[in-house]
Design a protein around this motif. Structure first.
Motif, PDB file in Angstrom:
ATOM      1  N   ALA A 243       0.813  -1.222   0.000  1.00  0.00           N
ATOM      2  CA  ALA A 243       0.000   0.000   0.000  1.00  0.00           C
ATOM      3  C   ALA A 243       0.840   1.263   0.000  1.00  0.00           C
ATOM      4  N   ASP A 244       2.087   1.181   0.460  1.00  0.00           N
ATOM      5  CA  ASP A 244       2.923   2.369   0.627  1.00  0.00           C
ATOM      6  C   ASP A 244       4.202   2.217  -0.194  1.00  0.00           C
ATOM      7  N   ASP A 245       4.186   2.737  -1.417  1.00  0.00           N
ATOM      8  CA  ASP A 245       5.340   2.611  -2.310  1.00  0.00           C
ATOM      9  C   ASP A 245       6.579   3.304  -1.768  1.00  0.00           C
ATOM     10  N   THR A 246       6.409   4.318  -0.932  1.00  0.00           N
ATOM     11  CA  THR A 246       7.553   5.116  -0.476  1.00  0.00           C
ATOM     12  C   THR A 246       8.495   4.323   0.412  1.00  0.00           C
ATOM     13  N   GLN A 247       8.046   3.198   0.965  1.00  0.00           N
ATOM     14  CA  GLN A 247       8.885   2.408   1.855  1.00  0.00           C
ATOM     15  C   GLN A 247       9.764   1.400   1.126  1.00  0.00           C
ATOM     16  N   LEU A 248       9.565   1.259  -0.183  1.00  0.00           N
ATOM     17  CA  LEU A 248      10.253   0.195  -0.891  1.00  0.00           C
ATOM     18  C   LEU A 248      11.733   0.507  -1.059  1.00  0.00           C
ATOM     19  N   LEU A 249      12.591  -0.396  -0.559  1.00  0.00           N
ATOM     20  CA  LEU A 249      14.033  -0.251  -0.694  1.00  0.00           C
ATOM     21  C   LEU A 249      14.483  -1.045  -1.906  1.00  0.00           C
ATOM     22  N   GLY A 250      14.313  -0.496  -3.077  1.00  0.00           N
ATOM     23  CA  GLY A 250      14.666  -1.218  -4.289  1.00  0.00           C
ATOM     24  C   GLY A 250      13.975  -0.585  -5.481  1.00  0.00           C
ATOM     25  N   HIS A 251      14.112  -1.179  -6.636  1.00  0.00           N
ATOM     26  CA  HIS A 251      13.500  -0.635  -7.835  1.00  0.00           C
ATOM     27  C   HIS A 251      12.054  -1.086  -7.941  1.00  0.00           C
ATOM     28  N   ALA A 252      11.411  -0.682  -9.031  1.00  0.00           N
ATOM     29  CA  ALA A 252       9.968  -0.881  -9.160  1.00  0.00           C
ATOM     30  C   ALA A 252       9.567  -2.351  -9.160  1.00  0.00           C
ATOM     31  N   ARG A 253      10.478  -3.248  -9.551  1.00  0.00           N
ATOM     32  CA  ARG A 253      10.120  -4.663  -9.625  1.00  0.00           C
ATOM     33  C   ARG A 253       9.748  -5.252  -8.270  1.00  0.00           C
ATOM     34  N   VAL A 254      10.183  -4.614  -7.192  1.00  0.00           N
ATOM     35  CA  VAL A 254       9.854  -5.160  -5.876  1.00  0.00           C
ATOM     36  C   VAL A 254       8.348  -5.117  -5.651  1.00  0.00           C
ATOM     37  N   HIS A 255       7.666  -4.116  -6.218  1.00  0.00           N
ATOM     38  CA  HIS A 255       6.216  -4.041  -6.011  1.00  0.00           C
ATOM     39  C   HIS A 255       5.512  -5.189  -6.714  1.00  0.00           C
ATOM     40  N   VAL A 256       5.954  -5.526  -7.912  1.00  0.00           N
ATOM     41  CA  VAL A 256       5.387  -6.679  -8.616  1.00  0.00           C
ATOM     42  C   VAL A 256       5.612  -7.940  -7.800  1.00  0.00           C
ATOM     43  N   GLY A 257       6.808  -8.073  -7.229  1.00  0.00           N
ATOM     44  CA  GLY A 257       7.110  -9.231  -6.399  1.00  0.00           C
ATOM     45  C   GLY A 257       6.231  -9.319  -5.171  1.00  0.00           C
ATOM     46  N   LEU A 258       5.943  -8.173  -4.564  1.00  0.00           N
ATOM     47  CA  LEU A 258       5.062  -8.153  -3.390  1.00  0.00           C
ATOM     48  C   LEU A 258       3.653  -8.610  -3.759  1.00  0.00           C
ATOM     49  N   LEU A 259       3.153  -8.143  -4.907  1.00  0.00           N
ATOM     50  CA  LEU A 259       1.831  -8.575  -5.356  1.00  0.00           C
ATOM     51  C   LEU A 259       1.818 -10.077  -5.626  1.00  0.00           C
ATOM     52  N   ARG A 260       2.871 -10.567  -6.252  1.00  0.00           N
ATOM     53  CA  ARG A 260       2.945 -12.003  -6.536  1.00  0.00           C
ATOM     54  C   ARG A 260       3.092 -12.820  -5.257  1.00  0.00           C
ATOM     55  N   THR A 261       3.695 -12.227  -4.242  1.00  0.00           N
ATOM     56  CA  THR A 261       3.793 -12.916  -2.952  1.00  0.00           C
ATOM     57  C   THR A 261       2.406 -13.094  -2.345  1.00  0.00           C
ATOM     58  N   LEU A 262       1.565 -12.062  -2.435  1.00  0.00           N
ATOM     59  CA  LEU A 262       0.186 -12.186  -1.966  1.00  0.00           C
ATOM     60  C   LEU A 262      -0.566 -13.262  -2.743  1.00  0.00           C
ATOM     61  N   VAL A 263      -0.378 -13.263  -4.055  1.00  0.00           N
ATOM     62  CA  VAL A 263      -1.026 -14.283  -4.886  1.00  0.00           C
ATOM     63  C   VAL A 263      -0.564 -15.677  -4.470  1.00  0.00           C
ATOM     64  N   LEU A 264       0.728 -15.811  -4.228  1.00  0.00           N
ATOM     65  CA  LEU A 264       1.294 -17.093  -3.819  1.00  0.00           C
ATOM     66  C   LEU A 264       0.644 -17.599  -2.540  1.00  0.00           C
ATOM     67  N   ILE A 265       0.478 -16.711  -1.556  1.00  0.00           N
ATOM     68  CA  ILE A 265      -0.133 -17.101  -0.284  1.00  0.00           C
ATOM     69  C   ILE A 265      -1.560 -17.612  -0.500  1.00  0.00           C
ATOM     70  N   LEU A 266      -2.282 -16.968  -1.409  1.00  0.00           N
ATOM     71  CA  LEU A 266      -3.687 -17.315  -1.627  1.00  0.00           C
ATOM     72  C   LEU A 266      -3.881 -18.551  -2.500  1.00  0.00           C
ATOM     73  N   THR A 267      -2.869 -18.912  -3.295  1.00  0.00           N
ATOM     74  CA  THR A 267      -3.094 -19.952  -4.293  1.00  0.00           C
ATOM     75  C   THR A 267      -2.197 -21.174  -4.164  1.00  0.00           C
TER      76      THR A 267
END
Length: 331
Positions: free
Chosen positions: A207-231
């Motif tokens: 929810a808070d992009d400003t906290q990300l320590l890395g490039h934009a790909r980390v946000h995609v990874g975070l979303l995929r991590t949520l998907v992984l937990i659910l599936t």
């Protein structure tokens, strides 16, 4: 240590820690990884040099600096570049030697987890070398997942796992995903507080992009991590009920999907939003409040300006609607 020396060393360590946040990209790829590797080599040499002097360095290694150094090094140990992980494991094993632990001031929480890194061996140079060999390649992921249990650095560790889970290299993504699911099944689902703390940190990062320590790909990874937990077939049926004990968690997850669906041109993020939205629909097909919260994402993706996104979402939502037609139709 006099005041001038303390000031210079403090500044040096802060520069090195900032270098571990360098994710510069150009046509050659992640050129920031060169900086991160050299920063870890330098941290290792500095710690060894200070320990050899035998004097107290409590003023230098404040709790904030010690945790920041630990978190950023562990983050590198679960990232997607093999050479970065290898250097990070070596650096971490050195930091966790008994003499260095005492000098830096790591507490009981760190000392308990360190046994997973050194395998219960004496913290000697030979143990460090053995640790380096044992955790070459993909072997660092399962052991490093234990650091998710140390709350002060959980955010950094999560970001490292997210980068690997979101990697375009299938083998890296698969190994990181497997290690995280195993940890959730063995540890996160056993302790409700631990698992829910993990999920709250994950949702907050999404929810808070400003906290990300890395490039934009980390946000995609975070979303995929949520998907992984659910599936994930091996763990989701046991893990999901514990991580999502109330409607608030589901609604927060919907808000993350809605935010990601509003990206105008970031195709990987939009595709991750499609995966997350459909996972929510499958998990909560009869929850009307969840469907209403997710409605903006459904509409944004169906009406997106990119045909690729519209087509992908139409296929996915059609598949979900065929098994759960009423909530989808109402939404």
């Amino acid at each position: 240590m006099d005041g001038i020396a303390l000031t210079r060393l403090s500044r040096t360590f802060d520069i090195l820690l900032e270098s571990l946040r360098d994710y510069s990209l150009d046509e050659r790829g992640d050129v920031g990884s060169w900086v991160r590797r050299e920063a870890m080599h330098s941290i290792e040499r500095l710690v060894q040099g200070l320990a050899s002097r035998g004097s107290s360095h409590t003023a230098l290694f404040t709790r904030r600096r010690a945790n920041s150094m630990l978190g950023l090094v562990v983050k590198q140990a679960v990232e997607q570049i093999d050479s970065v992980r290898s250097v990070a494991v070596q650096c971490l094993a050195t930091l966790l030697q008994d003499q260095h632990c005492a000098m830096i001031g790591f507490g009981a929480g760190v000392r308990g987890i360190r046994q997973e890194i050194l395998g219960g061996a004496q913290a000697s140079d030979s143990a460090v070398a053995a640790t380096q060999t044992r955790h070459e390649g993909y072997e660092s992921f399962p052991a490093m997942a234990r650091w998710l249990e140390f709350e002060p650095i959980r955010v950094e560790v999560l970001q490292g796992f997210a980068l690997s889970i979101g990697s375009a290299t299938h083998s890296i993504s698969q190994q990181a995903s497997s290690a995280l699911c195993r940890w959730l099944l063995e540890r996160g689902s056993v302790s409700d507080a631990l698992g829910r703390g993990f999920l709250l940190d994950l949702l907050h990062l999404c929810a808070d992009d400003t906290q990300l320590l890395g490039h934009a790909r980390v946000h995609v990874g975070l979303l995929r991590t949520l998907v992984l937990i659910l599936t994930d077939a091996s763990s989701s049926d046991l893990v999901v009920p514990r991580l999502f004990p109330n409607r608030e968690r589901w609604l927060s997850t919907c808000a993350v999907a809605v935010k990601a669906s509003r990206c105008s041109s970031d195709i990987p993020r939009l595709m991750a939003s499609i995966d997350l939205s459909s996972a929510i629909l499958i998990r909560q097909p009869n929850a009307r409040d969840v469907m209403e919260m997710l409605a903006p994402a459904i509409h944004s993706l169906l009406c997106h300006s990119f045909p690729l996104v519209r087509r992908a979402w139409a296929v996915r939502v059609g598949s979900v609607a065929s098994t759960h037609p009423t909530p989808i139709a109402d939404t």
